[in-house]
Design a protein around this motif. Structure first.
Motif, mmCIF file in Angstrom:
data_model
loop_
_atom_site.group_PDB
_atom_site.id
_atom_site.type_symbol
_atom_site.label_atom_id
_atom_site.label_comp_id
_atom_site.label_asym_id
_atom_site.label_seq_id
_atom_site.Cartn_x
_atom_site.Cartn_y
_atom_site.Cartn_z
ATOM 1 N N GLY A 185 0.797 -1.219 0.000
ATOM 2 C CA GLY A 185 0.000 0.000 0.000
ATOM 3 C C GLY A 185 0.828 1.266 0.000
ATOM 4 N N ALA A 186 0.225 2.331 -0.512
ATOM 5 C CA ALA A 186 0.900 3.627 -0.625
ATOM 6 C C ALA A 186 1.363 4.146 0.730
ATOM 7 N N GLN A 187 0.571 3.933 1.774
ATOM 8 C CA GLN A 187 0.952 4.424 3.090
ATOM 9 C C GLN A 187 2.206 3.740 3.615
ATOM 10 N N ALA A 188 2.512 2.538 3.106
ATOM 11 C CA ALA A 188 3.728 1.822 3.498
ATOM 12 C C ALA A 188 4.897 2.172 2.583
ATOM 13 N N GLY A 189 4.639 2.919 1.507
ATOM 14 C CA GLY A 189 5.693 3.308 0.586
ATOM 15 C C GLY A 189 5.675 2.574 -0.746
ATOM 16 N N GLN A 190 4.683 1.714 -0.970
ATOM 17 C CA GLN A 190 4.587 1.010 -2.246
ATOM 18 C C GLN A 190 4.316 2.032 -3.351
ATOM 19 N N THR A 191 5.118 1.982 -4.427
ATOM 20 C CA THR A 191 4.959 2.936 -5.522
ATOM 21 C C THR A 191 4.502 2.272 -6.814
ATOM 22 N N VAL A 192 4.750 0.970 -6.966
ATOM 23 C CA VAL A 192 4.230 0.211 -8.109
ATOM 24 C C VAL A 192 3.246 -0.794 -7.534
ATOM 25 N N PHE A 193 2.019 -0.727 -7.979
ATOM 26 C CA PHE A 193 0.961 -1.520 -7.367
ATOM 27 C C PHE A 193 0.777 -2.863 -8.064
ATOM 28 N N HIS A 194 1.882 -3.608 -8.054
ATOM 29 C CA HIS A 194 1.957 -5.016 -8.444
ATOM 30 C C HIS A 194 2.852 -5.612 -7.369
ATOM 31 N N TYR A 195 2.398 -6.671 -6.708
ATOM 32 C CA TYR A 195 3.170 -7.263 -5.615
ATOM 33 C C TYR A 195 4.626 -7.462 -6.034
ATOM 34 N N HIS A 196 5.556 -7.083 -5.170
ATOM 35 C CA HIS A 196 6.972 -7.310 -5.438
ATOM 36 C C HIS A 196 7.777 -7.323 -4.148
#
Length: 147
Positions: free
Chosen positions: A99-110
């Protein structure tokens, strides 16, 4: 008001990792099998930063089917062993943001695999790496992977 949970779980077929999986854009590939792809992060937090993604449309861990989750972990193990050989180090940061709040910038699991210390970790998505250097590192890591 928009439901944040709906936003967080909507998969975008045009995200950069989906484009890589479709062959629409290139990547510096380390390893690939029927369920995963591992490649160099073009904006690394340290030298040798690799991303491992499933070949499943999943935004985050909660969307990932168990067989793809297992495959990501198995590929991550192979990549980490190669990173240890190539960089002659034991410590590898394994990081995964949901999630964005955790810092995810590409929204495909990685999963991020970063051969560095947490105390030396660079800023996420801050500086573009030299493409020739990434290609060289990708080749070294790919050669070090044992299937």
């Amino acid at each position: 008001m928009t439901d944040i949970n709906q936003q967080a779980t909507a998969y975008d077929d045009n995200n950069i990792f989906a484009k890589m999986l479709n062959g629409d854009i290139p990547c510096h590939k380390i390893y690939e099998d029927d369920k995963t792809l591992a490649f160099m992060d073009i904006m690394p937090q340290a030298e040798g930063h690799v991303l491992v993604i499933p070949k499943q449309k999943a935004v985050d861990l909660s969307d990932l089917e168990p067989e793809f989750a297992a495959a990501v972990l198995m590929t991550s193990q192979k990549v980490m062993q190669a990173q240890r050989k190539v960089f002659e180090r034991e410590g590898i940061i394994q990081m995964q943001l949901n999630g964005a709040q955790a810092g995810q910038t590409v929204f495909h699991y990685h999963v991020h695999l970063i051969p560095t210390s947490i105390h030396e970790l660079g800023r996420h998505a801050a500086v573009m790496a030299d493409q020739e250097q990434l290609a060289k590192l990708a080749q070294q890591l790919a050669s070090a992977i044992t299937v």
